[in-house]
Design a protein around this motif. Structure first.
Motif, short mmCIF file in Angstrom:
data_model
loop_
_atom_site.label_atom_id
_atom_site.label_comp_id
_atom_site.label_asym_id
_atom_site.label_seq_id
_atom_site.Cartn_x
_atom_site.Cartn_y
_atom_site.Cartn_z
N CYS A 46 0.83 -1.21 0.00
CA CYS A 46 0.00 0.00 0.00
C CYS A 46 0.86 1.26 0.00
CB CYS A 46 -0.93 -0.01 1.21
SG CYS A 46 -2.26 -1.24 1.11
N LEU A 47 1.95 1.25 0.76
CA LEU A 47 2.85 2.40 0.75
C LEU A 47 3.44 2.62 -0.63
CD1 LEU A 47 4.79 1.92 4.14
CD2 LEU A 47 2.95 3.53 3.65
N GLN A 48 3.84 1.53 -1.26
CA GLN A 48 4.41 1.64 -2.61
C GLN A 48 3.38 2.14 -3.61
OE1 GLN A 48 5.79 -2.41 -2.74
NE2 GLN A 48 7.90 -1.83 -2.30
N GLN A 49 2.13 1.69 -3.47
CA GLN A 49 1.07 2.17 -4.36
C GLN A 49 0.83 3.66 -4.17
OE1 GLN A 49 -2.18 -0.45 -3.32
NE2 GLN A 49 -1.55 -2.04 -4.76
N ASP A 50 1.04 4.16 -2.96
CA ASP A 50 0.92 5.60 -2.71
C ASP A 50 2.09 6.39 -3.27
OD1 ASP A 50 -1.53 5.53 -1.48
OD2 ASP A 50 -0.76 5.53 0.55
N TYR A 57 -0.37 -8.70 30.28
CA TYR A 57 -0.31 -8.08 28.95
C TYR A 57 -0.97 -8.94 27.87
CZ TYR A 57 3.29 -5.33 31.31
OH TYR A 57 3.97 -4.54 32.20
N ARG A 58 -1.61 -10.04 28.27
CA ARG A 58 -2.11 -11.00 27.28
C ARG A 58 -3.14 -10.40 26.34
NH1 ARG A 58 -4.51 -15.53 30.82
NH2 ARG A 58 -5.00 -13.68 32.09
N PHE A 59 -3.89 -9.44 26.83
CA PHE A 59 -5.01 -8.91 26.03
C PHE A 59 -4.80 -7.45 25.66
CE2 PHE A 59 -6.62 -11.85 29.39
CZ PHE A 59 -6.65 -12.99 28.59
N LEU A 60 -3.54 -7.03 25.55
CA LEU A 60 -3.22 -5.64 25.22
C LEU A 60 -3.10 -5.51 23.70
CD1 LEU A 60 -2.53 -2.93 26.63
CD2 LEU A 60 -0.12 -3.57 26.37
N PRO A 61 -4.02 -4.79 23.05
CA PRO A 61 -3.95 -4.66 21.59
C PRO A 61 -2.95 -3.61 21.15
CG PRO A 61 -5.82 -3.42 22.42
CD PRO A 61 -5.18 -4.09 23.62
N ARG A 62 -2.58 -3.65 19.89
CA ARG A 62 -1.74 -2.60 19.30
C ARG A 62 -2.27 -2.32 17.89
NH1 ARG A 62 1.50 -7.23 19.75
NH2 ARG A 62 1.99 -8.19 17.74
N VAL A 63 -2.12 -1.07 17.47
CA VAL A 63 -2.64 -0.64 16.17
C VAL A 63 -1.61 0.23 15.47
CG1 VAL A 63 -4.52 0.53 14.95
CG2 VAL A 63 -4.98 -0.61 17.14
N THR A 64 -1.40 -0.04 14.19
CA THR A 64 -0.64 0.86 13.32
C THR A 64 -1.66 1.56 12.43
OG1 THR A 64 1.29 -0.59 13.33
CG2 THR A 64 1.14 1.02 11.54
N TYR A 65 -1.66 2.91 12.46
CA TYR A 65 -2.75 3.67 11.84
C TYR A 65 -2.44 4.09 10.40
CZ TYR A 65 -4.69 3.74 16.51
OH TYR A 65 -5.21 3.36 17.72
N THR A 66 -1.88 3.15 9.65
CA THR A 66 -1.74 3.37 8.22
C THR A 66 -3.10 3.18 7.56
OG1 THR A 66 -1.02 1.06 8.17
CG2 THR A 66 0.69 2.74 8.01
N ASP A 67 -3.15 3.29 6.26
CA ASP A 67 -4.38 3.08 5.50
C ASP A 67 -4.12 1.95 4.50
OD1 ASP A 67 -6.85 3.28 4.30
OD2 ASP A 67 -6.36 5.09 3.15
N PRO A 68 -4.60 0.72 4.76
CA PRO A 68 -5.46 0.30 5.86
C PRO A 68 -4.68 0.18 7.17
CG PRO A 68 -4.83 -1.61 4.56
CD PRO A 68 -4.29 -0.40 3.83
#
Length: 489
Positions: free
Chosen positions: A236-240, A352-363
């Motif tokens: 996706c980064l390359q497409q951008d 920490y078993r249920f600690l989520p993480r998110v990278t806010y790229t698109d998607p």
């Protein structure tokens, strides 16, 4: 470790918190709500990195970049539009406005009103129970406390590359003030580091008009995430238009030129600006922690209850080194504050078993629990169930069909070991999986829950359906078919 020190007979405070970021604010709030006498000490801006140089400014920038991208791509939706120009100073004003709007939530005034004594200045331990506070106003005082929470955060790591000091490099902390002075986004921008910060900034600046090159020493981006998810983000980064150089090691700087190396071959990258996003290191110097013997090999030694070698001094947030997430800092703050205030009667092991993480790229990329790579490394047996976002009605309607939901389960069971979601709204979708894992809900329970149509979270229901479909009771189905055949005759 405190045997050589004289413990005070009385204490000025029940808890002193050093650092006014997410971990420090939550620790102070918890103490105040329990009616403990608590002091919060912050030398710079309340709200810490997240509010001032991290989450809030970066997500505001990402929104402007996404709008620019949507306008440029409007023809795909039957809309005749084009980007005639990007008002970069206005973009940066939006960043400043977002911070200003949120600031009161993290302010001295608010926390003072909650019962927290807020002091602006630098704290340094003079013994295990006493800190000396050099106030920003020139004042000085000493306070004793029965317990402490160290929540001093982390700072960007700047690699010691030849010539880097004369390169004019920026970091995630310094780029915001620098960009606020610019009439336009950098024409040529190099970002060193392909983690979440590097990927988010690369996509944002590319969409805002920069020519971006993203350099990562590892063979792929987003090393903590599922390999397939990372591959989608790279594509996706390359497409951008981002030039993605994985497997490239930075060698040296010559003014505004970076030399990178891969397989013995050297490539030079000219830039107007370079952002160093190669990780973050705990802020532990200058607080007297070394003198107390709490630092080893550049890190605070912390037990599973977030206690240092001196159990009344606890740690939370980035400085603890367990994770570097704002919600993770708040999560740890609960354990640190409660363990500090409840000792010696009760203690809680940080989970920490249920600690989520998110990278806010698109998607976006969101995950919780184990990835496939982590399960293999830990020797955990697993099965994979996957649902492609391309089949989701809401995604089709919005033409955001890239990505998937991937669930890991133990062999023969539908409990959840981990999940990775790649989708336009993955950060929102992962919350349902986190809730299910936290309360031991199975994929069967997830599938039984009614989901509004058409929504993005239906993908979570459908991946549970995929699990059930792959394990349908074929023998019972054959018996049922014979029964219904008999009923027709």
């Amino acid at each position: 470790m405190t045997a050589n020190w004289t413990k005070p007979r009385r204490f000025d405070r029940n808890l002193i918190v050093i650092g006014g970021g997410a971990a420090g604010l939550v620790s102070s709030y918890i103490a105040a709500m329990t009616k403990a006498k608590v002091t919060l000490i912050e030398a710079e801006r309340m709200g810490g990195d997240c509010l001032n140089t991290g989450c809030i400014p970066s997500k505001t920038l990402l929104k402007s970049a996404k709008v620019a991208h949507q306008v440029a791509d409007a023809a795909r939706f039957g809309i005749a539009a084009s980007v005639s120009g990007i008002d970069f100073p206005m973009v940066m004003r939006r960043v400043r406005d977002a911070i200003t709007t949120i600031e009161p939530n993290d302010s001295v005034e608010r926390y003072s009103g909650l019962g927290v004594e807020c002091l602006q200045g630098y704290a340094r331990f003079v013994d295990p129970w006493t800190v000396e506070i050099a106030g920003n106003d020139g004042s000085s005082q000493r306070l004793t406390s029965r317990a402490f929470v160290i929540a001093t955060g982390a700072a960007p790591v700047v690699p010691p590359l030849p010539g880097i000091e004369s390169s004019g490099y920026l970091t995630s902390e310094t780029l915001w003030d620098a960009m606020a002075q610019r009439a336009q986004a950098p024409k040529k921008l190099v970002i060193l580091g392909g983690g979440p910060i590097g990927c988010e900034l690369a996509q944002a600046f590319q969409r805002l008009g920069s020519d971006v090159t993203l350099v990562e020493m590892a063979e792929r981006l987003l090393l903590k995430e599922d390999a397939e998810a990372a591959a989608i983000i790279a594509q996706c980064l390359q497409q951008d238009g981002v030039r993605v150089l994985t497997g490239h090691k930075a060698v040296r700087f010559d003014g505004k030129i970076l030399t990178v190396e891969k397989g013995g071959e050297h490539t030079t990258l000219a830039f107007d600006d370079i952002i160093i996003a190669t990780g973050r290191r705990a802020r532990i110097t200058g607080f007297g922690l070394e003198e107390l013997g709490l630092v080893e090999n550049g890190r605070l030694q912390v037990d599973p209850y977030l206690r240092t070698r001196m159990p009344h001094i606890l740690v939370a947030g980035d400085v603890a080194g367990n994770q570097q997430l704002t919600h993770g800092a708040s999560h740890e703050a609960w354990y640190a504050a409660v363990n500090a205030l409840a000792q010696p009667f009760k203690r809680f092991r940080a989970d920490y078993r249920f600690l989520p993480r998110v990278t806010y790229t698109d998607p976006e990329v969101a995950s919780v629990g184990l990835t496939e790579e982590q399960a293999k490394e830990q020797g955990v047996a697993y099965e994979v169930t996957r649902y492609d976002i391309a089949h989701l009605d809401r995604a089709i309607a919005e033409d955001e069909t890239g990505g998937f939901v991937k669930i890991l389960t133990p062999p023969g069971k539908d409990s959840i070991l981990g999940a990775t979601i790649v989708a336009a709204h993955a950060g929102e979708m992962i919350a349902e999986i986190v809730l299910a894992m936290r309360h031991g809900l199975t994929l069967g329970k997830l599938m039984a829950a009614s989901h509004s149509y058409p929504t993005w979270n239906e993908a979570n229901k459908f991946v549970a359906g995929q699990y059930r479909l792959a394990r349908k009771p074929e023998r019972l189905q054959r018996l049922a078919q014979r029964w219904f055949d008999w009923l027709r005759h």
